[in-house]
Scaffold this active site. Structure first.
Site, PDB file in Angstrom:
ATOM      1  N   ASN A   1       0.807  -1.181  -0.286  1.00  0.00           N
ATOM      2  CA  ASN A   1      -0.251  -0.444  -0.132  1.00  0.00           C
ATOM      3  C   ASN A   1       0.948   1.599   0.254  1.00  0.00           C
ATOM      4  OD1 ASN A   1      -1.991   2.157   0.431  1.00  0.00           O
ATOM      5  ND2 ASN A   1      -1.972   1.160   2.054  1.00  0.00           N
ATOM      6  N   TRP A   2       0.899   1.645  -1.106  1.00  0.00           N
ATOM      7  CA  TRP A   2       2.118   3.039  -1.272  1.00  0.00           C
ATOM      8  C   TRP A   2       0.975   4.456  -0.622  1.00  0.00           C
ATOM      9  CZ3 TRP A   2       4.269   2.984  -7.341  1.00  0.00           C
ATOM     10  CH2 TRP A   2       4.640   1.186  -7.074  1.00  0.00           C
ATOM     11  N   LYS A   3      -0.334   3.955  -0.080  1.00  0.00           N
ATOM     12  CA  LYS A   3      -0.122   5.234   0.120  1.00  0.00           C
ATOM     13  C   LYS A   3      -0.454   6.866  -0.910  1.00  0.00           C
ATOM     14  CE  LYS A   3       0.297   3.076   4.713  1.00  0.00           C
ATOM     15  NZ  LYS A   3      -0.163   3.074   6.159  1.00  0.00           N
TER      16      LYS A   3
ATOM     17  N   HIS B   1      -9.702   1.384   4.902  1.00  0.00           N
ATOM     18  CA  HIS B   1      -8.245   1.494   5.360  1.00  0.00           C
ATOM     19  C   HIS B   1      -8.431   1.493   7.472  1.00  0.00           C
ATOM     20  CE1 HIS B   1      -4.552   2.358   6.257  1.00  0.00           C
ATOM     21  NE2 HIS B   1      -3.787   1.552   5.598  1.00  0.00           N
TER      22      HIS B   1
ATOM     23  N   GLU C   1      -6.691   4.407   7.990  1.00  0.00           N
ATOM     24  CA  GLU C   1      -6.467   5.984   7.168  1.00  0.00           C
ATOM     25  C   GLU C   1      -8.168   6.686   6.958  1.00  0.00           C
ATOM     26  OE1 GLU C   1      -3.258   5.326   5.095  1.00  0.00           O
ATOM     27  OE2 GLU C   1      -2.156   5.485   7.012  1.00  0.00           O
TER      28      GLU C   1
ATOM     29  N   GLU D   1      -5.344  -5.322  10.709  1.00  0.00           N
ATOM     30  CA  GLU D   1      -4.372  -3.927  10.800  1.00  0.00           C
ATOM     31  C   GLU D   1      -4.217  -2.913  12.403  1.00  0.00           C
ATOM     32  OE1 GLU D   1      -2.376  -2.847   6.999  1.00  0.00           O
ATOM     33  OE2 GLU D   1      -4.127  -1.887   6.772  1.00  0.00           O
TER      34      GLU D   1
ATOM     35  N   GLY E   1       2.321   2.447  10.836  1.00  0.00           N
ATOM     36  CA  GLY E   1       3.311   3.589  11.017  1.00  0.00           C
ATOM     37  C   GLY E   1       3.840   3.929  11.827  1.00  0.00           C
TER      38      GLY E   1
ATOM     39  N   SER F   1       3.568  -1.965  10.483  1.00  0.00           N
ATOM     40  CA  SER F   1       5.005  -2.067  10.446  1.00  0.00           C
ATOM     41  C   SER F   1       5.418  -3.649  10.245  1.00  0.00           C
ATOM     42  CB  SER F   1       4.847  -1.688  12.097  1.00  0.00           C
ATOM     43  OG  SER F   1       4.874  -0.267  12.325  1.00  0.00           O
TER      44      SER F   1
ATOM     45  N   GLY G   1       2.482  -1.040   3.914  1.00  0.00           N
ATOM     46  CA  GLY G   1       2.986   0.081   3.906  1.00  0.00           C
ATOM     47  C   GLY G   1       4.191   0.417   3.818  1.00  0.00           C
ATOM     48  N   GLY G   2       4.912   0.747   4.514  1.00  0.00           N
ATOM     49  CA  GLY G   2       5.888   1.958   4.784  1.00  0.00           C
ATOM     50  C   GLY G   2       7.288   1.051   4.242  1.00  0.00           C
TER      51      GLY G   2
END
Ligand code: PGA
Length: 251
Positions: A9-11, A95, A97, A167, A173, A212, A233-234
């Site tokens: 997930n590149w967000k 998600h 966010e 999640e 993150g 993470s 993610g990251g």
């Protein structure tokens, strides 16, 4: 046997230059055939990512879709049918966010899940508790009700063509990861809830862990019996790290 999935997930990250670099890095990775690999770029870059990943080893998904499946008058939104036309096969739904920062509600995400499937996309339903909820001992209630509302609205059959990502919000993150056992406990509860509705669907649906995940902790997490891969993610913004996580899922 469930085929593991690793999804990046590149967000809201990336420029034309960094996306080109990431695509180049991804094409250098040796990815296990036993793992389904997908990336979820920002909408802006979907076209070039689909084009850049022509070898077909990596699927492309969107991070969001409209509440309606077909194109129409809905300013700023993207229909699932348009995502299919652009070459997407998956879409993230719910998600944290989007739930927390954008304020997306349960009804909206149920409609998005339905619209995605109506157009032929596979929704990846994201669920998870906040730190406050975990500390109050509410984890299984929260996750159970987030999943339960979708089952109640769309039926258990909807999960024949869907993926679920657990999640924990406190692990996204933050560098804090659920321990493999903490994650497994929630995944087992999710699978039990699905089993109560339909054992066959429950056995087949992939349950991803997200929060993470890194190359260093992926193998241990993916080794748990109900963890069928990860939503990253990251670490998905670095091709070598992402490749290593994909390989960990293949072992
Ligand atoms: P993270 O994000 O790997 O950066 O924690 C996971 C996600 O939000 O999907």
């Amino acid at each position: 046997m469930r085929r593991p999935m690793v999804a990046g997930n590149w967000k809201m990250h990336g420029t034309r230059a960094s996306v080109a670099e990431l695509l180049e890095g991804l094409s250098d990775q040796s990815l296990p055939d036993s793992v389904e690999v997908a990336v979820f770029p920002p909408l802006l870059f979907i076209d070039r990512v689909v084009e850049g990943l022509q070898n077909g080893k990596i699927a492309v998904g969107a991070q969001n879709c409209a509440v309606q499946a077909e194109q129409g008058a809905l300013t700023g939104e993207t229909a699932s049918s348009q995502l299919v036309d652009a070459g997407c096969s998956l879409v993230l739904v719910g998600h944290s966010e989007r739930r927390q920062v954008i304020g997306e509600g349960e009804q909206q995400l149920i409609e998005k899940f339905r619209a995605a499937q109506a157009a032929g996309l596979t929704p990846v339903l994201c669920i998870g508790e906040t730190l406050e909820e975990r500390e109050a001992g509410q984890t299984l209630n929260i996750v159970g009700s987030q999943l339960g509302s979708v089952i109640a609205a769309l039926g258990i059959e909807a999960f024949t063509h869907a993926v679920i990502a657990y999640e924990p919000v406190w692990a996204i993150g933050t560098g804090l990861t659920a321990t493999p056992q903490q994650a497994q406990d929630v995944h087992a509860a999710i699978r039990a809830q699905l089993t109560a509705a339909d054992a066959k669907v429950a056995q087949a649906v992939r349950l991803l862990y997200g929060g993470s995940v890194k190359a260093a902790n992926a193998a241990e997490l993916f080794g748990m019996p109900d963890i069928d891969g990860g939503l990253i993610g990251g670490a998905s913004l670095n091709a070598d790290d992402f490749g290593a996580i994909c390989r960990a899922a293949g072992n």
